[in-house]
Write a protein that holds these residues in place. Structure first.
Motif: not given
Length: 253
Positions: A49-55, A207-215, A236-241
């Motif tokens: 997904r990283m290549h498609d993230i603009r914001t 310490i810990r990872y979590q999946m947010y927006e496919g990352l 909070y984490y949001k992409v392409n808004t």
């Protein structure tokens, strides 16, 4: 990198983490740097997904420990990014903005909301901010950030890790530790040279990872800079808004 800028940048970004136990069982790596980075990219961005993230908008709660007898300080840090070269890092106390770093291409400002001032930041600090931001991204390739990168294997607290030794001219090495189990970055350590002499110890840990927006994001982190400990938790984490370009200009006080 000028160390006078480092504390502001690392605190604002709330990158990583805590006191590093000793490195043991150092041995040659069974992977090359390129092979490890490929596995890391697959682990962090399985859906590419990283290549498609603009914001992106990231909010973290940052808890700073001041030592025995002193109450912890709890703040919220919001990081906004807009491709290709816009970023703001705003710190909030009790839901009110107190300070901000704003980068807009080749321009940048440091904002103090309490004093109602904004000051231009020089190119050197802009480069520092961008470097630390890139270093914090799990998707960043160390081979693209550093002139020289070597690899070996080791253990810390019985955890099997790959260790990347990353060197740029006139800097002490950065040591990046990546899990040999899931190929996610676990910690970064370095000793920064202080202006006027001496060094500053920087030690970090995811310490810990979590999946947010496919990352796979660093959900819980901790920073230790010369004994100043800061813990971070993603809120909070949001992409392409949509983000208005005005968000990357200093406020008109």
């Amino acid at each position: 990198m000028k160390t006078k800028h480092l504390y502001l940048v690392t605190a604002a970004l709330a990158l990583f983490a805590a006191g590093c136990s000793s490195v043991k069982n150092v041995a040659p790596s069974d992977l090359t740097v390129a092979e490890l980075e490929s596995k890391q990219m697959e682990a962090v961005d399985p859906g590419k997904r990283m290549h498609d993230i603009r914001t992106s908008i990231l909010r973290q709660e940052i808890t700073t420990s001041h030592g025995w007898g002193e109450p912890d300080t709890i703040q919220m840090v919001e990081i906004k990014y807009k491709a290709p070269d816009k970023m703001s890092i705003t710190t909030f106390d009790e839901n009110q903005p107190t300070t901000a770093l704003i980068v807009n291409g080749k321009q940048a400002w440091r904002v103090d909301y309490d004093r109602k001032t904004s000051d231009d930041i020089g190119e050197e600090m802009i480069n520092d901010i961008k470097f630390m931001q890139d270093l914090a991204k799990p998707t960043s390739k160390m081979s693209e950030l550093f002139d020289q990168v070597t690899i070996d294997r080791c253990t810390i607290d019985d955890e099997e890790l790959y260790r990347l030794t990353c060197v740029n001219p006139e800097q002490n090495p950065f040591y990046v530790f990546i899990s040999a189990d899931d190929f996610l970055p676990r910690r970064i350590t370095s000793n920064f040279v202080l202006e006027g002499g001496g060094t500053s110890a920087y030690d970090s840990h995811i310490i810990r990872y979590q999946m947010y927006e496919g990352l796979m994001l660093a959900d819980e982190t901790q920073i230790n800079t010369d004994g100043l400990i800061q813990k971070g938790k993603v809120l909070y984490y949001k992409v392409n808004t949509p983000i208005n370009d005005k968000e990357f200009l200093p406020p008109a006080f």
